[in-house]
Design an enzyme around this catalytic site. Structure first.
Site, short mmCIF file in Angstrom:
data_model
loop_
_atom_site.label_atom_id
_atom_site.label_comp_id
_atom_site.label_asym_id
_atom_site.label_seq_id
_atom_site.Cartn_x
_atom_site.Cartn_y
_atom_site.Cartn_z
N ALA A 191 7.71 -42.71 40.78
CA ALA A 191 7.65 -41.42 40.07
C ALA A 191 8.19 -40.29 40.93
O ALA A 191 8.96 -39.44 40.45
CB ALA A 191 6.20 -41.13 39.65
N HIS A 194 -7.29 -56.26 37.11
CA HIS A 194 -6.26 -57.23 36.75
C HIS A 194 -6.90 -58.62 36.73
O HIS A 194 -7.65 -58.98 37.65
CB HIS A 194 -5.12 -57.20 37.77
CG HIS A 194 -3.88 -57.88 37.30
ND1 HIS A 194 -3.79 -59.26 37.16
CD2 HIS A 194 -2.66 -57.40 36.92
CE1 HIS A 194 -2.58 -59.57 36.73
NE2 HIS A 194 -1.89 -58.47 36.56
N THR A 231 1.14 -61.88 39.30
CA THR A 231 1.63 -61.13 38.14
C THR A 231 1.22 -61.74 36.80
O THR A 231 1.13 -62.96 36.65
CB THR A 231 3.16 -61.00 38.18
OG1 THR A 231 3.61 -60.35 36.99
CG2 THR A 231 3.84 -62.37 38.24
N ARG A 239 -5.30 -56.74 29.32
CA ARG A 239 -5.94 -57.08 30.59
C ARG A 239 -7.46 -56.92 30.57
O ARG A 239 -8.18 -57.71 31.19
CB ARG A 239 -5.34 -56.23 31.71
CG ARG A 239 -3.92 -56.65 32.04
CD ARG A 239 -3.27 -55.75 33.05
NE ARG A 239 -1.95 -56.27 33.41
CZ ARG A 239 -1.10 -55.64 34.21
NH1 ARG A 239 -1.43 -54.46 34.73
NH2 ARG A 239 0.07 -56.17 34.50
N ARG A 279 -4.43 -49.88 30.34
CA ARG A 279 -2.96 -49.90 30.41
C ARG A 279 -2.44 -51.28 30.05
O ARG A 279 -2.97 -52.29 30.50
CB ARG A 279 -2.49 -49.52 31.82
CG ARG A 279 -0.99 -49.62 31.98
CD ARG A 279 -0.54 -49.16 33.36
NE ARG A 279 -0.95 -50.02 34.44
CZ ARG A 279 -0.38 -51.19 34.76
NH1 ARG A 279 0.62 -51.66 34.03
NH2 ARG A 279 -0.81 -51.90 35.78
N LEU A 289 5.47 -49.22 35.47
CA LEU A 289 6.80 -48.89 35.99
C LEU A 289 7.56 -48.01 35.02
O LEU A 289 8.34 -47.15 35.42
CB LEU A 289 7.59 -50.17 36.29
CG LEU A 289 7.09 -51.03 37.47
CD1 LEU A 289 8.03 -52.22 37.70
CD2 LEU A 289 6.97 -50.21 38.75
#
Length: 645
Positions: free
Chosen positions: A52, A276, A288, A320, A432, A438
C-alpha cells in the site's frame, strides 16, 4: 546495487546540516540535549513501504509531488512479501466472471459489515489494478495459452453464489506477495521519491485537528526527524504480534493504528481478527489457502473430509472464519490429530508432483523446513492461526481518514490518509476473503494518491508546525530509553501475547473475554514498570522493541475491549454465549412488515474505539454501515441475509 540504492535513498547531502533548538528540545526529560532534531518539508509523507505504501508513493511521485517514504525496515522486507495465494480480479481467464460477482462475494464474506460503496470501488477497479501490475512487470503464472492463471479461493463464486466455485485469484505460484512487493519497489525507483529507510515513526504531528506531519527516529544514529507535510498516508500494516501464535512478521506491531490513537482518532472494528485455517502447527508459518484452491483438503483423525459437514457447497473453500471454526470444533470434539489430538491435517499428497512443484513450490519448502513434511508423501499438520486484522484506521473509499460523531456523522481528518491492513475502508467488514488483501493494498494505495493529487499542487507550502511539535514524542522516547523498572520488555510482551491468545481466540465467551480485559488492564499498567538495558541511540533494538510494545498494547486493549462489548457472532468474531448475528432486521423471516431496529438495538454497525494512551482507558462508539453503492446503475446493494456456504 541495493546498497547504492539505499545510499541514494536516505543519505541526503543536507541531512546533518540541519538542526533544531526550539521548544522540541525543551521537553522535561533528563537528557534532552542529546537529541538532535532534523526538519524536512514534503508535499506528502507515506509511513510504511509495503504494497500500500509503495503504491501510494508511486502515484504521488508520478503526479509530481515531492514525496517521502518513512519505513522501519528495507521496503522489500515489508510483510507484503509473505503473502502467498494471489490477488483477486474478475478477469474471467479460467471461466466466465464479472466484477459484480466479486462484489457480491466480498459483501457476503464481510458478513454484511463491509461498506458497500468501498467494496464497489475495490472490485470494480480490480481488473485495472491487475493489468497495471502486469504492465509494471509482475510475472504472473500463466495458462497454456498465455493468459494470467487464476486459481480457486475460499468464499468466491460465480453468478452471485448460484454458479459454483469461481477461479478469480491471479497468482505468481505461491509467492504472489513477494513478487508484488519487488515489482512495486523496483517500479518506484524510477520516480523521484525519497526513502527514509530504517526510520521509526514516533507520532503524528497534529494541529487544530489536522495532521501536518510525522515525527520519526533514525535508527542508525538516533536523530529525530520532523516531516512537515500537508498530506500523510499511514500504510504500516497490521498488529498480528499482539497474539502469541500468528503468521505475521515480528515487525507487525500496529504502528499506524497506535499513531492514530495517540492523535485522538478512533480506530474501527478492532475486535475482528482473522484466524487463517492453515498455519503450521507449532510454528505458525502460513500455508496458503491456494493449497486448497489447487485441490488440497482438510482431514480429521478419522480421515474424514469434515468440511463437507460444515459447508456442503464450498467445502474446504468456504470463507476463512467458517473453516477456522470448523477445525476448532473438530479438535474440541476429540477428532484432532497428533499425540495431543490438538491439530488437523492438510492433505496435498494426492496432487500430481508436477502441480506441487509449479503451483505450490514455496509451501512445499516451508512444510519441509518447519514441519519436517514432504508434501508429496504426507499431510501437513495445521491449526488456525492469527493472520489478519480487519479493523484499523477508519477511512472512506478514497483513503481519507474519518472521525465519526453521532451529531455530525463522518468528518474528514484533514491531511491524513490510510491504506492497507492499517486501515478499515471497510471492504473486509467482519471477515476478509482470501486474496482481497493484496487487492486492497494496490487499490487503496492508489486511491490515497488520487485523493491527495486532487487537493495538493506540487511545491505548495506545507503548513507550519505547532511550537511544541515532537516534544511529547521525544519525552516518551527518552523515558523508555532510560526505563529502570523491574519488567523486561520481552517478558511483558509475552504475557500480553498469551493473554490475547487465550482470551480473544477463535471462539469467544463473555466471562473469558471479561477476564481477559481485566488481565490486559493490569498488563497495561505494567508499561510503567518496564526495564530497558541499552541506553544508546545507535541501533538500539531494546528501545525500538519497547516502543513497539507500547503500540501493541494499544491495539490489544482496543481489540479485547471491543470484542467483550460486541454481544453477537459475526464473521471472525464468534461468541459461544451469543451465537447469532444480530441485525436491524430478522433476515430469517420475510422483511415485509418488520420495523428496523435503532442502532442501539442491533450489532450491524462499525465499532469506533478511542483510547487514552496514558491510562489505557477505552471508550466505544458505533457508526452505521454504508449500504449504498457508488452507482446504482452499475450495481445495486446486496441486502443482508443468512450467510451460508
Amino acid at each position: 546495487m541495493l546498497n547504492a540504492a539505499r545510499g541514494l535513498a536516505i543519505r541526503l547531502s543536507t541531512r546533518r546540516a540541519l538542526s533544531y533548538s526550539g521548544p522540541c528540545c525543551a521537553a522535561k526529560t533528563s537528557n534532552i540535549a542529546e537529541y538532535k532534531v532534523v526538519d524536512h518539508a514534503f508535499d506528502a509523507v507515506v509511513v510504511g513501504a509495503g504494497g500500500a505504501g509503495l503504491r501510494a508513493a508511486m502515484g504521488l511521485s508520478e503526479g509530481g509531488l515531492k514525496t517521502a517514504v518513512i519505513t522501519k525496515l528495507f521496503p522489500t522486507r515489508s510483510h507484503t512479501v509473505a503473502a502467498q495465494g494471489g490477488v483477486n480480479a474478475a478477469l474471467g481467464n479460467m471461466n466466465p466472471d464479472d466484477w459484480r460477482w466479486h462484489f457480491y462475494d466480498t459483501v457476503k464474506g464481510s458478513d454484511w459489515l463491509g461498506d458497500q460503496d468501498a467494496i464497489h470501488y475495490m472490485t470494480r477497479e480490480a481488473v485495472r489494478a491487475v493489468i497495471e501490475l502486469e504492465n509494471y512487470g509482475m510475472p504472473f503464472s500463466r495458462t497454456a495459452d498465455g493468459k494470467i492463471y487464476q486459481r480457486a479461493f475460499g468464499g468466491q463464486s460465480n453468478d452471485f453464489g448460484r454458479g459454483g466455485q469461481a477461479h478469480r485469484t491471479c497468482c505468481v505460484a505461491d509467492r504472489t506477495g513477494h513478487s508484488m512487493l519487488h515489482t512495486l519497489y523496483g517500479s518506484s525507483l524510477q520516480y523521484n521519491c525519497q526513502y527514509f529507510i530504517e526510520f521509526f515513526a514516533l507520532d503524528l504531528i497534529m494541529d487544530k485537528g489536522a495532521c501536518v506531519g510525522v515525527v520519526a527516529m533514525d535508527l542508525e544514529d538516533g536523530t529525530i526527524h520532523r516531516f512537515r507535510s500537508k498530506n500523510t498516508v499511514l500504510a504500516t500494516g497490521g498488529y498480528g504480534r499482539a497474539f502469541f501464535s500468528c503468521t505475521s512478521a515480528h515487525t507487525c506491531t500496529g504502528d499506524g493504528t497506535a499513531l492514530a490513537t495517540r492523535a485522538g482518532i478512533g480506530n474501527s472494528d478492532m475486535e475482528f481478527v482473522q484466524f487463517h485455517p492453515t498455519g503450521i502447527y507449532g510454528a505458525g508459518c502460513l500455508i496458503t489457502e491456494g493449497s486448497r484452491g489447487e485441490g488440497g483438503f482438510l482431514v480429521n483423525s478419522k480421515g474424514e473430509r469434515f468440511m463437507e459437514r460444515y459447508a456442503p457447497n464450498a467445502k474446504d473453500l468456504a470463507s476463512r472464519d467458517v473453516v477456522s471454526r470448523a477445525m476448532t470444533v473438530e479438535i474440541m470434539e476429540g477428532r484432532g490429530v497428533g499425540p495431543e489430538k490438538d491439530h488437523i491435517y492438510l492433505q496435498l499428497h494426492h496432487l500430481p508432483v508436477e502441480q506441487l512443484l509449479t503451483r505450490l513450490p514455496g509451501i512445499s519448502e516451508t512444510a519441509k523446513i518447519f514441519a519436517g513434511v514432504d508434501v508429496a508423501k504426507e499431510p501437513i499438520p495445521v491449526i488456525p492461526t492469527v493472520h489478519y486484522n480487519m479493523g484499523g484506521v477508519p477511512t472512506n473509499y478514497m483513503g481519507q481518514v474519518l472521525k465519526y460523531t453521532r451529531a455530525k456523522g463522518d468528518q474528514l481528518v484533514p491531511g491524513l490518509y490510510a491504506a492497507g491492513e492499517a486501515a478499515a475502508h471497510s471492504v473486509h467488514g467482519a471477515n476478509r476473503l482470501g486474496a482481497n488483501s493484496l487487492l486492497d493494498l494496490v487499490i487503496f494505495g492508489r486511491a490515497c494518491a488520487l485523493s491527495i493529487l486532487k487537493n495538493t499542487k506540487p511545491g505548495e507550502t506545507p503548513p507550519d508546525l505547532p511550537a511544541n511539535a515532537g516534544e511529547a514524542s521525544i519525552a516518551n522516547l527518552d523515558k523508555m530509553r532510560h526505563a529502570n523498572g523491574d519488567i523486561p520488555t520481552a517478558e511483558l510482551r509475552l504475557q500480553m501475547q498469551k493473554t490475547m491468545q487465550k482470551h480473544a481466540a477463535v471462539f469467544r465467551r463473555g466471562d473469558i473475554l471479561a477476564e481477559g480485559v481485566e488481565k490486559m488492564k493490569g498488563l497495561y499498567k505494567d508499561l510503567k514498570h518496564l526495564k530497558t538495558t541499552d541506553r544508546g541511540l545507535v541501533w538500539n533494538s531494546d528501545l525500538i522493541e519497547t516502543l513497539e510494545l507500547q503500540n501493541l498494547m494499544l491495539n490489544a486493549m482496543q481489540t479485547i475491549v471491543a470484542a467483550e462489548n460486541r454481544k453477537e457472532s459475526r464473521g471472525a468474531h464468534a461468541r459461544d454465549d451469543f451465537p447469532n448475528r444480530i441485525d436491524e432486521y430478522d433476515y430469517s423471516k420475510p422483511l415485509e412488515g418488520q420495523v428496523k431496529k435503532p442502532i442501539d438495538q442491533h450489532w450491524r454497525k462499525h465499532s469506533i474505539i478511542y483510547q487514552e494512551p496514558e491510562t489505557g482507558k477505552v471508550t466505544l462508539d458505533y457508526r452505521p454501515v454504508i449500504d449504498k453503492t457508488l452507482d446504482k446503475s452499475e450495481t445495486d446493494w446486496v441486502p443482508p441475509k443468512v450467510r451460508s456456504y
